[in-house]
Design a protein around this motif. Structure first.
Motif, short mmCIF file in Angstrom:
data_model
loop_
_atom_site.label_atom_id
_atom_site.label_comp_id
_atom_site.label_asym_id
_atom_site.label_seq_id
_atom_site.Cartn_x
_atom_site.Cartn_y
_atom_site.Cartn_z
N TRP A 43 9.32 13.18 -0.19
CA TRP A 43 9.16 11.60 -0.07
C TRP A 43 9.83 11.17 0.14
O TRP A 43 11.57 11.61 -0.64
N PRO B 240 0.88 -0.63 0.32
CA PRO B 240 0.06 -0.08 0.02
C PRO B 240 0.79 1.78 -0.44
O PRO B 240 0.25 1.69 -0.21
N THR B 241 2.02 1.41 0.79
CA THR B 241 3.00 2.28 0.73
C THR B 241 4.10 2.85 -0.58
O THR B 241 3.43 3.43 -1.15
N VAL C 240 -4.35 10.74 -0.17
CA VAL C 240 -3.82 9.93 -0.80
C VAL C 240 -3.35 9.76 0.80
O VAL C 240 -3.37 8.07 1.54
N LEU C 241 -2.05 9.93 1.14
CA LEU C 241 -1.24 9.80 2.23
C LEU C 241 -2.33 9.29 3.70
O LEU C 241 -2.42 7.85 4.52
N ALA D 10 0.54 9.58 -6.21
CA ALA D 10 0.46 10.71 -5.32
C ALA D 10 2.74 11.37 -6.37
O ALA D 10 2.42 12.64 -6.88
N ALA E 26 0.36 4.52 -2.67
CA ALA E 26 0.34 5.63 -2.35
C ALA E 26 1.27 6.83 -2.91
O ALA E 26 0.84 7.48 -3.32
N ASP E 27 2.66 6.23 -2.98
CA ASP E 27 3.71 6.87 -3.19
C ASP E 27 3.44 6.89 -5.57
O ASP E 27 3.89 7.84 -5.56
N LEU F 117 -3.87 5.93 3.18
CA LEU F 117 -2.80 5.24 3.38
C LEU F 117 -3.22 4.75 5.12
O LEU F 117 -2.77 3.50 5.05
#
Length: 276
Positions: free
Chosen positions: A233, A137-138, A155-156, A145, A141-142, A159
């Protein structure tokens, strides 16, 4: 140091499993959408069969064993025969009639529709399930975005909510053990579920408040004087060669499948079928 070692282990494990395991989750998401959405417009058996054949190499490159794949696609294995049976018995009657009883019509047309529905569910559902086995999932999300340029805050936040949702199962089990230890689990099952659900709501609200405070304290949503979001990021996300290859293949699959169906004369608009 431990985090670096864990990342190395994950990378080695992914390379061992299959080539597509290293693909960007956003590329997988786009590939599934591009590959399967055009297949919805028709209901013929030929395009679904061709799509399944062309999708097979992509699924093999994921590197998952048959047992693990079957454990994930069991809803598809259940839904496909049920949908095909419904279409076989109550589908649009056309052509030669094989059997009729009341509202049930098994005709040449309904048999073709049943086969088309059966194959199409696999052609659409299997890639969507297999490509997203073990997606982090991380990383998703990265990618959302940085690659798709979606707003970082929602988004975060999504997450964070997804990460904490996994704790609900453990909280539910912990509540059950705690209530049994206090002698409160001997009441009716309905009352026990209602009581635990209220406790879960309280825990979720408390955890959500703490998480929101923590994210705000770490600068989540901070903006400069011009209103621009201040966001960096830790893990850069971009599309690699394997991602572009996957996206290219996702365009080729429906193009060949639908083009061959139109050329062979089996293409059948699903809108016209529903209207009839």
């Amino acid at each position: 140091m431990t985090s670096t070692n864990n990342n190395v282990v994950v990378a080695v494990e992914r390379n061992r499993l299959g080539l597509l395991m290293s693909a960007n989750p956003v590329a997988k998401l786009l590939a599934v959408m591009v590959m399967t959405t055009p297949l919805i417009v028709t209901i013929d058996w030929l395009s679904a069969t061709v799509a399944l054949v062309l999708e097979f190499p992509v699924l093999v490159l994921c590197g998952f064993g048959l047992k693990r794949v079957l454990s994930r696609i069991w809803p598809i294995l259940l839904a496909a025969p049920l949908s095909a049976t419904s279409m076989l018995l109550y589908g649009q009657p056309s052509g030669e009639t094989f059997w009729q009883w009341g509202y049930i019509h098994i005709t040449e047309g309904s048999v073709g529709l049943a086969i088309g529905i059966f194959l199409r569910i696999f052609a659409i559902g299997v890639p969507a399930v297999v490509l997203f086995i073990d997606v982090d999932p991380t990383e998703m999300a990265d990618g959302l975005a940085q690659v798709l340029k979606m707003p970082a805050v929602p988004v975060l936040a999504a997450l964070a909510g997804f990460r904490t949702a996994g704790l609900m199962i453990r909280d539910w089990e912990s509540l059950a053990r705690a209530r049994r230890a206090r002698g409160l689990g001997d009441r009716s099952r309905l009352a026990d579920i209602a009581s635990r659900s209220f406790a879960m709501l309280v825990l979720a609200l408390r955890r959500g408040g703490k998480l929101a405070t923590t994210m705000e304290a770490r600068g989540m949503g901070a903006r400069d004087a011009n209103g621009q979001l201040l966001r960096t990021w830790a893990r850069p996300s971009y599309l690699k060669r394997i991602d572009w290859m996957l996206l290219t293949w996702s365009v080729i699959v429906p193009t060949i499948a639908l083009g061959l169906a139109a050329y062979m004369g089996t293409f059948r608009w699903i809108v016209s079928t529903s209207a009839a």
